[in-house]
Design an enzyme around this catalytic site. Structure first.
Site, PDB file in Angstrom:
ATOM      1  N   HIS C  88       0.854  -1.191   0.000  1.00 45.06           N
ATOM      2  CA  HIS C  88       0.000   0.000   0.000  1.00 45.06           C
ATOM      3  C   HIS C  88       0.890   1.241   0.000  1.00 45.06           C
ATOM      4  CE1 HIS C  88      -2.867   3.042   1.316  1.00 45.06           C
ATOM      5  NE2 HIS C  88      -3.792   2.237   0.846  1.00 45.06           N
ATOM      6  N   GLU C 136      -3.706   2.746  -7.466  1.00 41.91           N
ATOM      7  CA  GLU C 136      -4.219   3.881  -6.688  1.00 41.91           C
ATOM      8  C   GLU C 136      -3.259   5.055  -6.815  1.00 41.91           C
ATOM      9  OE1 GLU C 136      -6.496   2.667  -2.835  1.00 41.91           O
ATOM     10  OE2 GLU C 136      -4.394   2.109  -2.577  1.00 41.91           O
TER      11      GLU C 136
END
Lengths: 219, 219, 219, 219
Positions: C88, C136
């Site tokens: 992430h 993302e």
């Protein structure tokens, strides 16, 4: 006074040499010691060009041998450096590595400046017996808002707290310092010198800025 | 053939210059391209002393400005480098930083060699379109046990897997390579070159070692 | 649809359990699979409370034994997780560690979602054969500006580039997604699902938000 | 006495609960405080099962909100932890993060144990005012060679140096401690407790090992 050239394009390669020479001229003219800290690939060419001290912006704690890409103290000495910044807020280090780097630098006669972000961290750094600790609140770095004017309690608090555990370490401050008044305020608060970057490295007239900055330190 | 000088004391400062000059002599004599990768503080002095390509051992992906202590591509170009290793097993990088560094190096015309530890990672690296990928099983690095003889399937597997996603990237291998036979075995397995360090950098007779190493590549 | 609870205070401890139960209700009512990813100290209590899949927010690649403080796959399995996010943008990983973690998770039957920041990194991640890749753009995370509406070319480009090297990996997208329209736009651009956080975790009425989000996925 | 369960398979999931219950029995029987530090995904289930203090193996300094995959103090409190290890040699932390984590844990009433690798680093850690400092020479960790017998000067030196700057911090030692004799030697050298892992976590008879270990501490 330590001038950190960071990675400013105006202070890279041949321009780093020119800026270091400017620092040297001002240092001699005003009889104020100025140290210049160019990027690591530039330390050799800068140290060949000037007689003022050249510091590295970082040093790794590893030993000669492996460690591809690391910046060892032995190599900095060979490249003409006489000291190094450690733990800059843009390049923070693990605690054990700071201790190892300070100890190794001491053996190599490299002057160490451990950068810190607040008084508590400054005290911890001071117990490792570097030559200097430079407190720089990260939120002010590069802003032009001087730590010595905007957060004077950071400097006075750091000086007071460090002196309880270490009488000898040189205490510097930095972040947002750009004028002689900022330097004078820092000295009045108990700092023994300043660490700065953008005010000089990004200036169109670095010689004038330097002359102003060193004026409160003139002998 | 890329000679990584790591941080060997025998390949630091002036000794890095001498070793690079040795590489240059062998390169010319045998007409085999040799690249030398000195420590970052040494890149300027080495690139001033030789005409063979000088690579950095590492490059950070940041932009000019802040990033104290980082090694930027722009600064490597100014220092005379024509390329850089990335993600060496002794200096591993976050995936997004490898991608950013490769893209930035491309804009700067710096040749990129992404080091990897196994075939799967090599494929991932190859999709980032660096100039070269160098697979080096970390457990063999510095051992003198050649990857091309001890784990030939690593090389042939890497070549086969990379070619499915990237036809053009140069494929190198490394780890434990020390003789011309090791190099010949690597080439036979499909590698287009080798990356090595200790066999040359720690040798008492680097010129002889280099001459042996390049013999299978001689034109 | 994966709901990342990040470290929101509204989604910690007992509140993470309540939010996971809300996700479960919506998942059953609309017959849309929803995965919840609580903080690592919360994975056990959440997985005991719901039947929908519980993913960890991170997994380290190490092996059982040492590695104090690391989050191993074996331990996540024991804690009831059926998958994990990896890399992430708030917890980026070294390339070789992503590969090792994906390979290890596969052996443990843990579903892997490698988060990426742009199309090029997504392709590299896809070659490692995780179960899913979630692109993302970091600059949109937490903004409420949906990637699928503000940067549609990121999604369509990622899908197109990934499919050249991997036909099977599930492609997700995330960053700023907060409404059913954002989800519909993402699906239309070729994404097979979405990864989101603040829109649900920070909402006063998460059940309503979830109902809106899943509406385009309803069977 | 703190038992670090590391990531041993014998101390994961339900087995972590069983081992913690064993610690609890021995703690009550001999009236010696024992703390257990399971893996982060296991802290909730262990803290639900025992009344002895449960510590996390790590805590990140970040604030609630973003920080996917990080382990926040608030979440550890919700999960039933009463303290945390910080900066273990297998999970070393940046200096500024140790300071921030200690300060934050203090506000949350979490007990902090900063692990260190030598006396100099221990002093630096002690100035940050954690509840305890645990010195563990990394080269002895997991070896079965007790620091208190093999390197007694590490312990006595650490105690002496720390007391010059901090009168109150609890001083622990660790690395290779496996028997009551090792514990007795550590106490005699000035340590106030021990941190250990493999001797208990890898034992077939942890209850017997624990009984031996606590015998010198029995009231």
């Amino acid at each position: 006074m330590i001038i950190n050239l960071k990675t400013y394009p105006q202070a890279t390669g041949e321009k780093a040499v020119l800026l270091a020479q400017t620092c040297e001229r001002v240092s001699k003219q005003y009889d104020v010691p100025i140290v210049v800290a160019p990027q690591i690939p530039d330390v050799y060419r800068v140290s060949k060009a000037v007689e003022i001290p050249v510091f590295s912006q970082h040093m790794d704690p590893g030993a000669p041998g492996r460690f591809t890409g690391h910046t060892l103290g032995e190599t900095l000495v060979e490249a003409g450096c006489s000291g190094t910044l450690l733990n800059h807020s843009e390049n923070r280090m693990v605690l054990a590595d700071i201790e190892a780097a300070v100890a190794k630098a001491r053996n190599l006669n490299l002057y160490t400046v451990v950068c810190t972000n607040n008084p508590a961290v400054s005290v911890a750094a001071a117990t490792l017996n570097p030559d200097a600790v430079a407190v720089e609140p990260p939120e002010l770095i590069g802003t032009g808002i001087s730590v010595s004017q905007a957060q004077p309690e950071i400097i006075s608090g750091t000086v007071e707290m460090i002196r309880r555990v270490n009488k000898d370490v040189v205490i510097l401050c930095g972040a947002g310092i750009g004028t002689g008044d900022d330097v004078a305020a820092a000295i009045k608060l108990g700092a023994q010198g300043v660490l700065l970057a953008s005010a000089v490295a990004k200036s169109d007239k670095p010689e004038d800025v330097l002359a102003d900055l060193v004026s409160p330190l003139k002998k």
